[in-house]
Design an enzyme around this catalytic site. Structure first.
Site, short mmCIF file in Angstrom:
data_model
loop_
_atom_site.label_atom_id
_atom_site.label_comp_id
_atom_site.label_asym_id
_atom_site.label_seq_id
_atom_site.Cartn_x
_atom_site.Cartn_y
_atom_site.Cartn_z
N CYS A 125 6.35 -5.77 8.29
CA CYS A 125 5.78 -7.11 8.16
C CYS A 125 4.71 -7.12 7.08
CB CYS A 125 5.22 -7.55 9.51
SG CYS A 125 4.84 -9.30 9.57
N TYR A 172 0.67 3.25 -4.85
CA TYR A 172 0.48 3.56 -6.26
C TYR A 172 1.33 2.72 -7.21
CZ TYR A 172 -1.10 7.80 -3.87
OH TYR A 172 -1.72 8.68 -3.03
#
Length: 469
Positions: free
Chosen positions: A389, A362
């Site tokens: 990652c 968000y």
């Protein structure tokens, strides 16, 4: 004149006079620094918590959760009593649910909302009276509905016409009459400080008013169902009451029309009340929220000459969000300088989007402070990132931390009690952290942290012998 580093900072983020200060309202009320500069939560120094439970770890202040639950219960009860009705407040299980949390909030007078079979089982395992549960969701399975009905759930919130028939069949088989609410879209959508009124909500939850009228008529035809009222939810992380007033006015118009077909005892206006994630956030005080919303509903009923129903509310993250603080250990720090000369200090911690997905999902903003010490170093614009990652693995996007933040420091991120543990994952095969409750100088695990062995145990390609560690 802005320095190159400051040019990367958003307008809302001011350079702090003291990068050690814990902003009021963002942290649990118990949070403070001791004489050595270490943050103390619920009477427990963070180093002691970490020594026992490791990092990352989500720390929940029990007294903060209980206090906020009690404050919402009492504020809405008092506001409703002023108009000779009563109010119910529901804790949102989706924010964070465990058996311990369910017991805390119900002991303080709240009911509980669940939205999956899993959340239902947690609440039942906690010993919550099924009559105090509400079941939400846009795609409740037949088995989930049957389980809820057989358990004696208080209300099921109908989200589609299809669910009406499913619930009716389950209730008939169980030999009971199931109480239901119908979720409607009022056409008011609220996000933080603003709300936008539209003709229809283009979303997966609820029904337009016209469809709701037909749905209620069908419910009233079925002997195994009892229509108890309407439900409406306009958004999340909402400050102020303007959106609630507008939504209530629209829902009351439908409520009045439906009264021609029989009594309607309950009106649930949802919630989604906001909390402070940063020092610039200014949530509406609980008592003010309750008084102004209930007054608006009472005034709307009086204008229409209809009785004021029992009112229900769902504060959402506002119960548990501020109670949570996630503790990490700093692994590396790395200054990054752009061609423009602007620079930012990247601070990497031993968690990330697997324990707090909200910034990635968000763009949510959080705060951070060095927790294990104070520092006189000048504030540096920093970005706290995780170990995953992914370039979007950001824990705190913009923050000023002491410029000498270093590997081994404990870093605390407040306001993580809601939608962090419940959204956590095993991305990159990282075990989910423990949830630890603190109160009055002691700590205890309420959700056990995972281990690598836990992760490997689910991989059926590893034989028991080969997988032994």
């Amino acid at each position: 004149m802005l320095s190159p580093a400051d040019s990367l900072a958003p307008d809302w983020l001011a350079i702090p006079d003291d990068a050690n200060t814990l902003a009021s309202g963002v942290w649990p009320a118990s949070a403070q620094r001791d004489a050595d500069g270490e943050i103390v939560l619920g009477g427990m120094p963070v180093s002691e918590i970490v020594r026992t439970h490791g990092t990352p770890v989500l720390v929940l202040d029990e007294n903060e959760v209980r206090g906020r639950a009690r404050a919402f219960h009492d504020a809405f009860a008092a506001a409703a009593a002023q108009h000779s009705t009563s109010a119910r407040v529901y804790y949102a299980g989706k924010a964070f649910l465990s058996t311990t949390i369910a017991r805390w909030v119900t002991e303080e007078g709240l009911n509980v909302d669940v939205c999956t079979g899993g959340e239902l089982e947690v609440a039942l395992a906690a010993g919550v009276d099924p009559a105090r549960l509400g079941f939400h969701g846009n795609n409740k399975s037949v088995s989930e509905i049957e389980r809820a009905v057989s358990a004696g759930i208080g209300t099921i919130i109908v989200d589609s016409r299809i669910e009406i028939e499913r619930i009716a069949v389950a209730a008939e088989r169980a030999g009971t009459v199931q109480r239901v609410l119908v979720r409607v879209n009022s056409g008011v959508h609220a996000e933080t400080h603003d709300f936008l009124a539209t003709a229809h909500e283009d979303q997966k939850f609820g029904m337009p008013f016209a469809d709701a009228e037909t749905a209620v008529a069908r419910i009233r035809e079925l002997a195994s169902l009892e229509f108890a009222g309407l439900h409406c939810h306009i958004g999340s992380q909402i400050f102020g009451v303007a959106g609630f007033r507008e939504s209530a006015s629209r829902v009351l118009a439908l409520h009045e029309k439906l009264l021609a077909g029989g009594d309607i005892p309950i009106l649930n206006l949802g919630g989604g009340f906001g909390i402070a994630y940063t020092s610039v956030d200014d949530p509406t005080p609980i008592a003010q929220l309750a008084a102004e919303i209930v007054d608006a509903v009472a005034a709307g009923c009086a204008e229409r000459g209809i009785p004021l129903p029992i009112l229900a509310f769902e504060p959402g993250r506002a119960i548990v969000g501020t109670a949570g603080v996630t503790l990490y250990e700093v692994g590396t720090t790395k200054p990054v300088t752009l061609e423009s000369g602007a620079s930012r200090l990247y601070v990497s911690v031993d968690g990330g989007m697997s324990d707090n997905a909200r910034p990635a999902l968000y763009g949510a903003q959080f705060s951070a402070r060095i927790a294990s010490r104070t520092s006189d170093a000048a504030p540096a614009l920093a970005r706290v990132v995780g170990k995953h990652c992914e370039s979007g693995d950001i824990v705190v996007d913009h923050e000023y931390l002491p410029g000498d933040v270093a590997p081994g420091d404990l870093l605390a991120v407040p306001a993580t009690g809601a939608y962090c543990a419940s959204l956590s994952s095993n991305y990159n095969h990282v075990p989910r952290p423990a949830v630890v409750a603190v109160a009055d100088g002691s700590s205890r695990v309420i959700v056990r942290g995972e281990t690598i062995d836990d992760l490997l145990s689910r991989d059926v390609g590893i034989s028991m012998n080969e997988g032994a560690r």
